[in-house]
Scaffold this active site. Structure first.
Site, PDB file in Angstrom:
ATOM      1  CE  LYS A 181     -11.108 -12.927 -29.610  1.00 24.93           C
ATOM      2  NZ  LYS A 181     -12.449 -13.418 -29.370  1.00 24.93           N
ATOM      3  CD  GLU A 187      -1.205 -23.492 -25.872  1.00 23.30           C
ATOM      4  OE1 GLU A 187      -1.805 -24.072 -25.252  1.00 23.30           O
ATOM      5  OE2 GLU A 187      -1.554 -22.062 -25.822  1.00 23.30           O
ATOM      6  N   GLY A 246     -12.606 -17.230 -31.925  1.00 21.61           N
ATOM      7  CA  GLY A 246     -11.546 -18.021 -32.320  1.00 21.61           C
ATOM      8  C   GLY A 246     -12.256 -19.119 -33.479  1.00 21.61           C
ATOM      9  NE  ARG A 247     -16.885 -22.012 -30.271  1.00 18.89           N
ATOM     10  CZ  ARG A 247     -16.365 -21.362 -29.182  1.00 18.89           C
ATOM     11  NH1 ARG A 247     -15.237 -20.996 -28.900  1.00 18.89           N
ATOM     12  NH2 ARG A 247     -17.377 -21.003 -28.252  1.00 18.89           N
ATOM     13  CD  GLU A 333     -12.743 -23.728 -28.180  1.00 20.59           C
ATOM     14  OE1 GLU A 333     -11.738 -24.333 -27.978  1.00 20.59           O
ATOM     15  OE2 GLU A 333     -12.990 -22.759 -28.834  1.00 20.59           O
ATOM     16  CG  HIS A 364     -11.215 -49.807 -45.557  1.00 16.95           C
ATOM     17  ND1 HIS A 364     -11.356 -51.190 -45.607  1.00 16.95           N
ATOM     18  CD2 HIS A 364     -11.838 -49.281 -46.479  1.00 16.95           C
ATOM     19  CE1 HIS A 364     -11.956 -51.424 -46.862  1.00 16.95           C
ATOM     20  NE2 HIS A 364     -12.052 -50.163 -47.264  1.00 16.95           N
ATOM     21  CE  LYS A 489      -6.181 -20.938 -23.757  1.00 18.18           C
ATOM     22  NZ  LYS A 489      -6.529 -19.875 -24.531  1.00 18.18           N
TER      23      LYS A 489
END
Length: 573
Positions: A181, A187, A246-247, A333, A364, A489
């Site tokens: 954005k 990263e 973002g999410r 978040e 399992h 960050k």
């Protein structure tokens, strides 16, 4: 019977059964009364209208506008701008561009068709689109649409992720989609520069290489940064807005561009319509029959009143294998907060720890804890029809029937348990009975949908987005900021400077000791510096590109003998 008959809700093929919650009709009445006192309806309406409910960043929260129909143009404005109109302008741009790529009208630098897509992003720029991709790649329409194309996601700053992503791809046939954005995410931008270098090393450093092979999905406010990167901002730049977190961005260009490139825009549009169906239900349905509201209220009940601080998502569909990770970010978040809207420290439990795994794999893995350890509320997600069923000769039940038998059995096993008398009746030795008893009374809910399609996936996405919002509204917190992500960050930037200082000092006896934020950081940071090689060091084993990629590309189109980056001996060579 009366309780079970009353504790379900349905909308547009989605069936919710919450009768196995540790709640009664009276509990629901109290929760609905609490929702009224917390002005839940008003808060939902404020979100849809574009009010700036993200009060710490002074932003609207309009992921619902990302899938609003064209008929709603002119209904939602943010700072004087028609939000729905802008959304459809971008969607039209995505459709034109992705259709042109898929038809071969738009090609790469050397004239080849662009068949491979690498989506570079992290967090919500990656988890949502990947979850959708995993669903569509085994959906019948998706299988046909994706023939001849591939989509990979590059998210981790670990260079091994670059190795794995680029393996066997021809750069001439690859389109890079950078999703950030702000176009500053550390990263993502390091991986973006690596991908740009990869393209340059094979095709030369002509600026047209970037203009024809790199796409940006970013906020309008990042336009200058996109242009400075070398991207064509007229045709290869797809904007989204500060009012999209973002999410919550999978329905924006962040998801639309990579998904439409692989599967075609029409299939992505079906996904949007599914989300739109739940948006309308969430806004208009009475709370007593409102699926996201009921799930959100039960989440508040389990966390804040019952004290269950974990929750698990259990999709009985392998194609939803990435859904738990997406929900994990969406929920944790959003609601991992400790301060109310009024600035008061929260003195009640909020923000579950979310995890999950597709059934029956999870059975399992961690179901032992679910049945006999701490109590963890469970969301079971199943489908009436499989994307691809199997029927073996001589067997009366299909493979999907086998899967769904577990889907139906597990909630009852968690709820009912197994008494000492039932264990004893099986002939178990008396001293072992206590080890094989199940207390039961462990809460769960079940979501059943007709079939896992693009439309149903949109419905699921919206259900969980709105559940998260409901819980945040009820807890009086801001579910739409993420300041906790920022601190790490900021510290990483300071550590990078320390690493640069350590690398500059070299390996001489006079090399300065790097001082970290704490004695522990100082010790481990210096240990790392002493035992690792820096860029340019003869002991450095850096090799950011795979031999498979190099071989594949050079067989088709040998790189130029010379350019500013050294041609075959370029920076990544």
């Amino acid at each position: 019977q009366e309780r079970c008959d009353s504790m379900y809700a349905a909308h547009d093929g989605v069936y919710l059964d919450y009768s196995r919650q540790r709640a009664t009709q009276k509990t629901l009445a109290h929760l609905l009364d609490l929702a009224r006192r917390q002005k839940l309806q008003e808060r939902i309406q404020a979100m849809y209208k574009g009010d700036k409910i993200n009060f710490t960043e002074k932003r609207a929260v309009l992921h619902t506008a990302l899938r609003a129909p064209r008929s709603e143009i002119g209904s939602v404005f943010v700072d004087g701008t028609d939000a729905v109109k802008e959304v459809h302008e971008v969607l039209d741009q995505v459709k034109y561009f992705t259709d042109a790529i898929r038809s071969g009208e738009i090609r790469g630098y050397t004239g080849k068709r662009l068949r491979n897509i690498i989506s570079v992003g992290i967090g919500g720029s990656y988890l949502g689109p990947e979850f959708l991709h995993e669903v569509l790649k085994t959906e019948p329409e998706g299988i046909n649409s994706a023939l001849g194309y591939s989509l990979r996601f590059l998210s981790n700053v670990d260079p091994v992720d670059v190795e794995r992503t680029c393996a066997d791809l021809d750069p001439e046939e690859t389109l890079i989609v950078i999703v950030s954005k702000t176009f500053t995410t550390a990263e993502t931008m390091l991986n973006a520069r690596t991908m740009r270098q990869w393209l340059w090393d094979f095709m030369g450093d002509d600026k047209e290489v970037v203009r024809k092979h790199v796409v940006a999905c970013a906020s309008v406010s990042a336009t200058d940064k996109v242009e400075a990167f070398g991207i064509d901002t007229d045709q290869y730049f797809f904007r989204f807005w500060d009012w999209v977190g973002g999410r919550y961005s999978v329905c924006s260009a962040a998801g639309a561009v990579p998904i439409s490139l692989l599967y075609g825009y029409d299939l992505f549009e079906k996904f949007l319509k599914g989300a739109q169906s739940i948006d309308e239900h969430f806004l208009n349905a009475p709370f007593e029959r409102n699926i996201p509201v009921l799930m959100g209220l039960l989440g508040v009940w389990n966390m804040s009143f019952m004290g269950y601080n974990t929750r698990t998502t259990l999709p009985y569909a392998e194609a939803l294998l990435k859904l738990p990770a997406h929900i994990q970010q969406l929920d944790m978040e959003s609601n991992g907060k400790s301060i109310t809207k009024e600035g008061l420290e929260i003195d009640y439990a909020v923000g579950e720890v979310d995890f999950g795994e597709p059934g029956t794999n999870g059975q399992h893995s961690f179901f032992q804890l679910l049945h006999m350890g701490q109590t963890v509320p469970c969301d079971f997600i199943g489908f009436v029809q499989s994307q691809h069923d199997l029927c073996l000769d001589g067997e009366s039940l299909s493979a999907h029937d086998e899967l769904m038998a577990n889907f139906f059995a597990q909630p009852d096993a968690l709820a009912c348990g197994k008494t000492a008398e039932e264990v004893r009746a099986q002939g178990v030795e008396e001293e072992l009975i206590v080890h094989r008893m199940f207390k039961g009374n462990r809460p769960s809910l079940s979501l059943l949908l007709p079939k896992l399609t693009a439309y149903a996936t949109g419905q699921l996405l919206a259900i969980y987005e709105h559940r998260t919002a409901v819980q945040g509204f009820m807890w009086d917190i801001n579910s739409f900021d993420q300041w906790g992500v920022e601190l790490g960050k900021q510290l990483a930037i300071r550590v990078k400077k320390l690493l640069e200082k350590g690398r500059r000092s070299g390996n001489s006896d006079e090399a300065a000791v790097v001082d970290g934020e704490s004695p522990a950081t100082t010790r481990i940071l210096n240990y790392y510096l002493e035992n690792s090689a820096s860029c340019g060091d003869e002991n450095c084993e850096a090799n950011p590109l795979t031999s498979v990629t190099r071989k594949t590309h050079r067989e088709h189109f040998p790189p130029p003998d010379a350019n500013d980056l050294g041609g075959k001996n370029g920076r990544l060579a």
